[in-house]
Design an enzyme around this catalytic site. Structure first.
Site, mmCIF file in Angstrom:
data_model
loop_
_atom_site.group_PDB
_atom_site.id
_atom_site.type_symbol
_atom_site.label_atom_id
_atom_site.label_comp_id
_atom_site.label_asym_id
_atom_site.label_seq_id
_atom_site.Cartn_x
_atom_site.Cartn_y
_atom_site.Cartn_z
ATOM 1 N N ALA A 65 18.274 -22.542 -26.800
ATOM 2 C CA ALA A 65 16.735 -22.160 -26.522
ATOM 3 C C ALA A 65 16.638 -22.155 -25.145
ATOM 4 O O ALA A 65 17.430 -22.713 -24.327
ATOM 5 C CB ALA A 65 15.838 -22.965 -27.229
ATOM 6 N N GLY A 109 22.058 -25.495 -26.130
ATOM 7 C CA GLY A 109 21.414 -26.727 -26.567
ATOM 8 C C GLY A 109 21.342 -27.110 -27.844
ATOM 9 O O GLY A 109 20.993 -28.172 -28.096
ATOM 10 N N GLU A 112 24.118 -29.741 -27.576
ATOM 11 C CA GLU A 112 23.716 -30.947 -26.954
ATOM 12 C C GLU A 112 22.584 -31.661 -27.757
ATOM 13 O O GLU A 112 22.790 -33.111 -27.807
ATOM 14 C CB GLU A 112 22.773 -30.553 -25.699
ATOM 15 C CG GLU A 112 22.377 -31.591 -24.879
ATOM 16 C CD GLU A 112 22.136 -31.295 -23.745
ATOM 17 O OE1 GLU A 112 21.712 -32.235 -22.747
ATOM 18 O OE2 GLU A 112 21.743 -30.054 -23.194
ATOM 19 N N GLU A 132 27.906 -21.458 -21.453
ATOM 20 C CA GLU A 132 27.081 -21.087 -20.194
ATOM 21 C C GLU A 132 28.134 -19.922 -19.377
ATOM 22 O O GLU A 132 27.383 -19.199 -18.859
ATOM 23 C CB GLU A 132 26.643 -22.191 -19.555
ATOM 24 C CG GLU A 132 25.231 -22.776 -20.021
ATOM 25 C CD GLU A 132 25.488 -23.482 -21.291
ATOM 26 O OE1 GLU A 132 24.554 -24.246 -21.767
ATOM 27 O OE2 GLU A 132 26.498 -23.591 -21.964
#
Length: 258
Positions: A65, A109, A112, A132
């Site tokens: 997000a 995310g 993570e 990324e």
């Protein structure tokens, strides 16, 4: 709770479910605020001993997000995952054990957020990735710092530099996840882990988690010399008395979490 997650408590176990399957359970500001409420309730409620984080739908656990805009109304920036990751705002430390039940995509995310758990159970369709560099977006670097600490160095660097993903079986081989099961057994397996943890003294479990994680990055001699307040407080708890009595009576302990 606000929309975007489901929250329930059963037999001392809290179940937090990401509930935006059409958006691959990506986290928007409203959902982020709801997660903050959930973690805060789990931390403050003495009758909650363990938490399970899961997601709705087979396709994705969480596709990440962008919540850098913060939460409407209070003007503050909250960290991704309701503060659990510490990305984009203040970090919230969850004192209770957390089990992540991961299926499908856990990327950015979402990956993570899974790595914030103490135990990860993965469905056999799970995929973990750090996209990324592949998509040309580099912002907060929290996922990279966590990956390099939780995976072998060269495996983490390969994920970071290529943006490619690893599957559940690779993740298990590299020690990232505790168990891989068919998707149909994912929640059952995660709940089994939660039951096993909940059968132990909740205060002892919380004290152990605090001691381990608060000195994880320190030299061993400092970790050994540290006084841990939760461990010292446990010495005068009702659970410690109950544990000794249950051992002497050769019976199962009846924990109160107090």
């Amino acid at each position: 709770m606000s929309s975007g997650i489901l929250f329930e408590v059963d037999n001392h176990i809290a179940r937090v479910t990401l509930d935006r399957p059409k958006a691959l359970n990506s986290i928007d500001p409203e959902m982020d605020a709801a997660l903050f409420e959930a973690w805060t309730e789990i931390n403050s409620n003495p009758d909650i001993w363990v938490a399970v984080l899961g997601a709705t739908g087979e396709k994705a656990f969480c596709a990440g997000a962008n919540v850098s805009g913060g939460t409407e109304g209070d003007g503050r920036r909250m960290a991704l995952g309701g503060g659990l990751t510490g990305v984009g705002g203040p970090m919230l430390t969850l004192r209770k054990p957390l089990i992540a039940a991961v299926q499908g995509y856990a990327i950015g995310g979402g990956f993570e957020l899974a790595m914030c758990a103490d135990i990860i159970v993965a469905a056999d369709n799970a995929q973990f990735g750090i996209p990324e560099t592949k998509v040309g977006i580099i912002g907060e670097a929290g996922i990279m710092h966590r990956a390099i600490r939780q995976l072998p160095h060269h495996i983490a660097m390969a994920l970071i530099l290529t943006g490619e993903r690893i599957d559940a079986q690779q993740a298990e081989r590299y020690g990232l996840v505790n168990e891989v099961v068919p998707y149909e057994k994912l929640l059952e397996t995660a709940w089994s882990w939660a039951d096993r943890i909940a059968s132990a003294s909740p205060l002892a479990v919380q004290a152990a988690k605090d001691a381990v994680l608060s000195r994880a990055g320190w030299p061993l001699d400092i970790a050994l010399a540290t006084r841990y307040e939760p461990i010292e407080a446990y010495a005068n708890s009702a659970d410690r008395i109950e544990g000794r009595a249950a051992f002497a009576d050769k019976r199962a302990a009846r924990w109160s979490g107090r």
